[in-house]
Design a protein around this motif. Structure first.
Motif, PDB file in Angstrom:
ATOM      1  N   ASN A 105       6.442  18.749  49.779  1.00  9.76           N
ATOM      2  CA  ASN A 105       7.152  18.565  51.045  1.00  9.76           C
ATOM      3  C   ASN A 105       6.171  18.386  52.201  1.00  9.76           C
ATOM      4  O   ASN A 105       6.365  17.533  53.078  1.00  9.76           O
ATOM      5  CB  ASN A 105       8.059  19.765  51.310  1.00  9.76           C
ATOM      6  CG  ASN A 105       9.380  19.669  50.568  1.00  9.76           C
ATOM      7  OD1 ASN A 105       9.960  18.593  50.456  1.00  9.76           O
ATOM      8  ND2 ASN A 105       9.850  20.773  50.034  1.00  9.76           N
ATOM      9  N   SER A 106       5.111  19.196  52.211  1.00 14.93           N
ATOM     10  CA  SER A 106       4.106  19.056  53.262  1.00 14.93           C
ATOM     11  C   SER A 106       3.366  17.734  53.140  1.00 14.93           C
ATOM     12  O   SER A 106       3.096  17.062  54.142  1.00 14.93           O
ATOM     13  CB  SER A 106       3.121  20.231  53.179  1.00 14.93           C
ATOM     14  OG  SER A 106       2.088  20.099  54.127  1.00 14.93           O
ATOM     15  N   ALA A 107       3.065  17.331  51.900  1.00 12.18           N
ATOM     16  CA  ALA A 107       2.339  16.077  51.691  1.00 12.18           C
ATOM     17  C   ALA A 107       3.164  14.870  52.109  1.00 12.18           C
ATOM     18  O   ALA A 107       2.627  13.905  52.683  1.00 12.18           O
ATOM     19  CB  ALA A 107       1.919  15.955  50.226  1.00 12.18           C
ATOM     20  N   VAL A 108       4.461  14.902  51.850  1.00 10.89           N
ATOM     21  CA  VAL A 108       5.291  13.749  52.204  1.00 10.89           C
ATOM     22  C   VAL A 108       5.450  13.656  53.717  1.00 10.89           C
ATOM     23  O   VAL A 108       5.518  12.557  54.283  1.00 10.89           O
ATOM     24  CB  VAL A 108       6.656  13.822  51.485  1.00 10.89           C
ATOM     25  CG1 VAL A 108       7.578  14.823  52.127  1.00 10.89           C
ATOM     26  CG2 VAL A 108       7.320  12.446  51.440  1.00 10.89           C
ATOM     27  N   ASP A 109       5.492  14.810  54.418  1.00 10.45           N
ATOM     28  CA  ASP A 109       5.514  14.776  55.884  1.00 10.45           C
ATOM     29  C   ASP A 109       4.232  14.154  56.435  1.00 10.45           C
ATOM     30  O   ASP A 109       4.267  13.323  57.348  1.00 10.45           O
ATOM     31  CB  ASP A 109       5.686  16.193  56.439  1.00 10.45           C
ATOM     32  CG  ASP A 109       7.090  16.739  56.218  1.00 10.45           C
ATOM     33  OD1 ASP A 109       8.013  15.938  55.991  1.00 10.45           O
ATOM     34  OD2 ASP A 109       7.259  17.979  56.259  1.00 10.45           O
ATOM     35  N   ASN A 110       3.108  14.575  55.876  1.00  6.01           N
ATOM     36  CA  ASN A 110       1.833  14.017  56.324  1.00  6.01           C
ATOM     37  C   ASN A 110       1.732  12.530  55.989  1.00  6.01           C
ATOM     38  O   ASN A 110       1.133  11.763  56.752  1.00  6.01           O
ATOM     39  CB  ASN A 110       0.682  14.778  55.674  1.00  6.01           C
ATOM     40  CG  ASN A 110       0.639  16.237  56.094  1.00  6.01           C
ATOM     41  OD1 ASN A 110       1.137  16.605  57.152  1.00  6.01           O
ATOM     42  ND2 ASN A 110       0.054  17.077  55.265  1.00  6.01           N
ATOM     43  N   THR A 111       2.307  12.131  54.863  1.00 11.58           N
ATOM     44  CA  THR A 111       2.281  10.715  54.490  1.00 11.58           C
ATOM     45  C   THR A 111       3.105   9.879  55.457  1.00 11.58           C
ATOM     46  O   THR A 111       2.723   8.756  55.811  1.00 11.58           O
ATOM     47  CB  THR A 111       2.797  10.531  53.060  1.00 11.58           C
ATOM     48  OG1 THR A 111       2.034  11.349  52.168  1.00 11.58           O
ATOM     49  CG2 THR A 111       2.684   9.080  52.616  1.00 11.58           C
ATOM     50  N   LEU A 112       4.233  10.399  55.891  1.00 12.88           N
ATOM     51  CA  LEU A 112       5.045   9.682  56.873  1.00 12.88           C
ATOM     52  C   LEU A 112       4.269   9.464  58.167  1.00 12.88           C
ATOM     53  O   LEU A 112       4.279   8.357  58.734  1.00 12.88           O
ATOM     54  CB  LEU A 112       6.335  10.468  57.148  1.00 12.88           C
ATOM     55  CG  LEU A 112       7.435  10.380  56.085  1.00 12.88           C
ATOM     56  CD1 LEU A 112       8.557  11.371  56.397  1.00 12.88           C
ATOM     57  CD2 LEU A 112       7.992   8.967  56.021  1.00 12.88           C
ATOM     58  N   ALA A 113       3.622  10.525  58.655  1.00  7.04           N
ATOM     59  CA  ALA A 113       2.826  10.389  59.879  1.00  7.04           C
ATOM     60  C   ALA A 113       1.675   9.406  59.674  1.00  7.04           C
ATOM     61  O   ALA A 113       1.365   8.594  60.564  1.00  7.04           O
ATOM     62  CB  ALA A 113       2.289  11.759  60.307  1.00  7.04           C
ATOM     63  N   TYR A 114       1.059   9.447  58.509  1.00  7.00           N
ATOM     64  CA  TYR A 114      -0.068   8.570  58.211  1.00  7.00           C
ATOM     65  C   TYR A 114       0.356   7.101  58.187  1.00  7.00           C
ATOM     66  O   TYR A 114      -0.276   6.242  58.825  1.00  7.00           O
ATOM     67  CB  TYR A 114      -0.659   8.985  56.859  1.00  7.00           C
ATOM     68  CG  TYR A 114      -1.769   8.110  56.351  1.00  7.00           C
ATOM     69  CD1 TYR A 114      -3.066   8.267  56.826  1.00  7.00           C
ATOM     70  CD2 TYR A 114      -1.525   7.132  55.387  1.00  7.00           C
ATOM     71  CE1 TYR A 114      -4.103   7.459  56.352  1.00  7.00           C
ATOM     72  CE2 TYR A 114      -2.548   6.331  54.905  1.00  7.00           C
ATOM     73  CZ  TYR A 114      -3.836   6.498  55.395  1.00  7.00           C
ATOM     74  OH  TYR A 114      -4.841   5.701  54.918  1.00  7.00           O
ATOM     75  N   LEU A 115       1.425   6.802  57.465  1.00  5.00           N
ATOM     76  CA  LEU A 115       1.889   5.414  57.376  1.00  5.00           C
ATOM     77  C   LEU A 115       2.405   4.902  58.712  1.00  5.00           C
ATOM     78  O   LEU A 115       2.230   3.719  59.043  1.00  5.00           O
ATOM     79  CB  LEU A 115       2.975   5.304  56.300  1.00  5.00           C
ATOM     80  CG  LEU A 115       2.512   5.504  54.856  1.00  5.00           C
ATOM     81  CD1 LEU A 115       3.707   5.488  53.907  1.00  5.00           C
ATOM     82  CD2 LEU A 115       1.511   4.414  54.458  1.00  5.00           C
ATOM     83  N   LEU A 116       3.041   5.771  59.483  1.00  2.00           N
ATOM     84  CA  LEU A 116       3.544   5.361  60.788  1.00  2.00           C
ATOM     85  C   LEU A 116       2.391   4.988  61.720  1.00  2.00           C
ATOM     86  O   LEU A 116       2.433   3.959  62.404  1.00  2.00           O
ATOM     87  CB  LEU A 116       4.390   6.478  61.395  1.00  2.00           C
ATOM     88  CG  LEU A 116       5.053   6.172  62.743  1.00  2.00           C
ATOM     89  CD1 LEU A 116       6.006   4.998  62.607  1.00  2.00           C
ATOM     90  CD2 LEU A 116       5.797   7.391  63.273  1.00  2.00           C
ATOM     91  N   CYS A 117       1.338   5.831  61.745  1.00  2.00           N
ATOM     92  CA  CYS A 117       0.177   5.516  62.587  1.00  2.00           C
ATOM     93  C   CYS A 117      -0.511   4.242  62.109  1.00  2.00           C
ATOM     94  O   CYS A 117      -0.948   3.412  62.925  1.00  2.00           O
ATOM     95  CB  CYS A 117      -0.804   6.687  62.573  1.00  2.00           C
ATOM     96  SG  CYS A 117      -0.288   8.121  63.547  1.00  2.00           S
TER      97      CYS A 117
END
Length: 455
Positions: free
Chosen positions: A89-101
């Motif tokens: 869950n934490s990794a997918v949140d970080n992935t969303l922020a990463y792909l968005l940036c």
């Protein structure tokens, strides 16, 4: 799980969007892809840390699935250990922020966003800040992580546990990540992220061409993980007095340091027509092949407890049901070990065997993947055999019975001066070889320069 599922779907959509924009921009508009953009090393560094988080979640899931008690083996506090689902869950949140940036950075560079009001460098800067926050919070898990890293760095001063050795091995696989983090730190702190990418000064990063960065900082970041792990092995020998396996393991990292030093400081990988060049080139090839094969043999026989002919070249009491998985991992480790040694050559040295820049991200992910599957079998071996002697007892409770009620302080035996003297001699020998290779490189450079001037 439902929350994780729909956010994974969002990550998939964003990932496809980024890929589509890069491919369409390359074909339709003949513009550069994101991999050729100025601040891509920032996303490569943050992506390496994010990949490590995903692989850590996969590791905990595999260990839990096959009842390998990693909580007990790592001596974790069960009250603060995140479940595999929480890590995902934490990794997918970080992935969303990463792909968005990353998507916004590409859009800003392609002038799909108002670049006068929103500079493209803002999004790598925000990605950097987000990564720093994630490395600090939540404190309940990050404080123990940083304490373990500190104990790794100060290995000669404290006895390493099994977990500290595991972290040290992970660090040796993060050389490319550390190099990109150094680039990111300089890029952010010098304010170069504020320079528009269309500016003629956007690619003039003088700090990247300086002697301190190119010939000191980057080679040190390449060497230090190996040096930390080398010190851990020497401290284990000082604590136990057992030359094998600790000194043999230390020799493995010393050999890798030799490969790194010749790749970092030796100019004879250039196309120089000299007899000395052939000698040093042959020596480097010998060290490269020897280091790769030695590390591979150590992985199979010592770290995994495999390679026993009486068990079809596997090991006794296997905990994973598919035997084919073991053979696959062995072959995979052999191939990726050679690729890992190539990553020990710092970029920009001109070495013939250095990886090209476009393969850096691929080699980074492949090495982290190799380390993940290495960990599958390494903890299995420690669970069933206690080969390194980190535990006082050979029994390990199954995963559902952690048995963390015990608290004891291991009594340290007083070792004689002979052990400490032997450790000091080995350390001085490795340091001497390191300095010797650097001095030989400088003399070779001076000789070649004088020969060229005479011609």
């Amino acid at each position: 799980q439902l929350r994780l599922g729909y956010r994974l779907g969002m990550c998939t959509i964003l990932g496809l969007w980024v890929c589509w924009d890069c491919i369409w921009g390359l074909i339709a508009e003949q513009s550069t892809t994101i991999g050729e953009r100025t601040a891509f090393p920032v996303f490569r560094a943050c992506g390496g840390l994010l990949t490590l988080q995903w692989f850590w979640g996969m590791s905990t899931w595999v260990w839990s699935r096959y009842r390998i008690n990693y909580i007990y083996l790592f001596d974790f506090d069960p009250r603060i250990v995140d479940s595999p689902l929480a890590i995902f869950n934490s990794a997918v949140d970080n992935t969303l922020a990463y792909l968005l940036c990353m998507l916004l950075y590409y859009k800003a560079g392609a002038h799909d966003l108002p670049s006068d009001e929103i500079p493209a460098g803002l999004f790598p800067f925000l990605m950097f800040l987000y990564t720093v926050v994630q490395l600090i919070f939540p404190l309940r898990t990050r404080v123990p992580m940083w304490i373990s890293i500190w104990k790794l760095i100060t290995a000669p001063l404290s006895s390493p546990s099994f977990y500290h050795g595991y972290v040290g091995d992970i660090f040796t696989s993060m050389v490319k990540v550390f190099q990109d983090l150094a680039w990111t730190f300089c890029f952010i702190c010098t304010g170069d992220w504020l320079i528009p990418e269309d500016s003629p000064h956007s690619s003039e990063y003088y700090w990247g061409k300086s002697f301190t960065y190119k010939n000191v900082a980057i080679p040190l970041l390449t060497l230090l993980p190996l040096w930390f792990r080398f010190n851990q092995c020497l401290r284990r020998y000082a604590d136990t007095g057992d030359r094998f396996p600790h000194l043999a393991n230390a020799f493995k990292y010393a050999l890798s340091q030799t490969v790194t030093l010749f790749g970092a400081f030796h100019p004879l990988y250039m196309d120089l027509n000299s007899h000395e060049s052939d000698i040093f080139q042959d020596f480097w090839m010998f060290a490269f092949i020897g280091s790769s094969l030695y590390s591979f043999a150590w992985d199979v026989y010592m770290d995994w407890g495999l390679g026993r002919p009486e068990f079809a070249f596997l090991g006794p009491r296997l905990m994973y049901p598919q035997k084919g998985m073991y053979y696959t991992i062995i072959v995979l480790d052999l191939v990726l070990r050679f690729a890992w040694v190539l990553t020990l050559i710092p970029p920009g040295t001109g070495a013939k065997f250095a990886l090209p820049p476009y393969l850096t991200a691929v080699s980074m992910v492949l090495e982290l993947y190799r380390r993940m599957v290495w960990g599958f079998l390494r903890l299995e071996q420690e669970h069933r055999s206690n080969t390194a002697g980190y535990r006082r007892v050979g029994f390990v409770p199954l995963h559902f019975s952690t048995g963390h009620a015990h608290k004891y302080k291991k009594e340290k035996e007083q070792r004689g001066y002979s052990v400490l003297l032997e450790v000091a001699i080995i350390t001085l020998l490795v340091v001497g070889i390191s300095f010797g290779s650097v001095i030989a490189a400088q003399r070779a450079t001076a000789t070649n320069l004088s020969d060229d001037s005479e011609l």
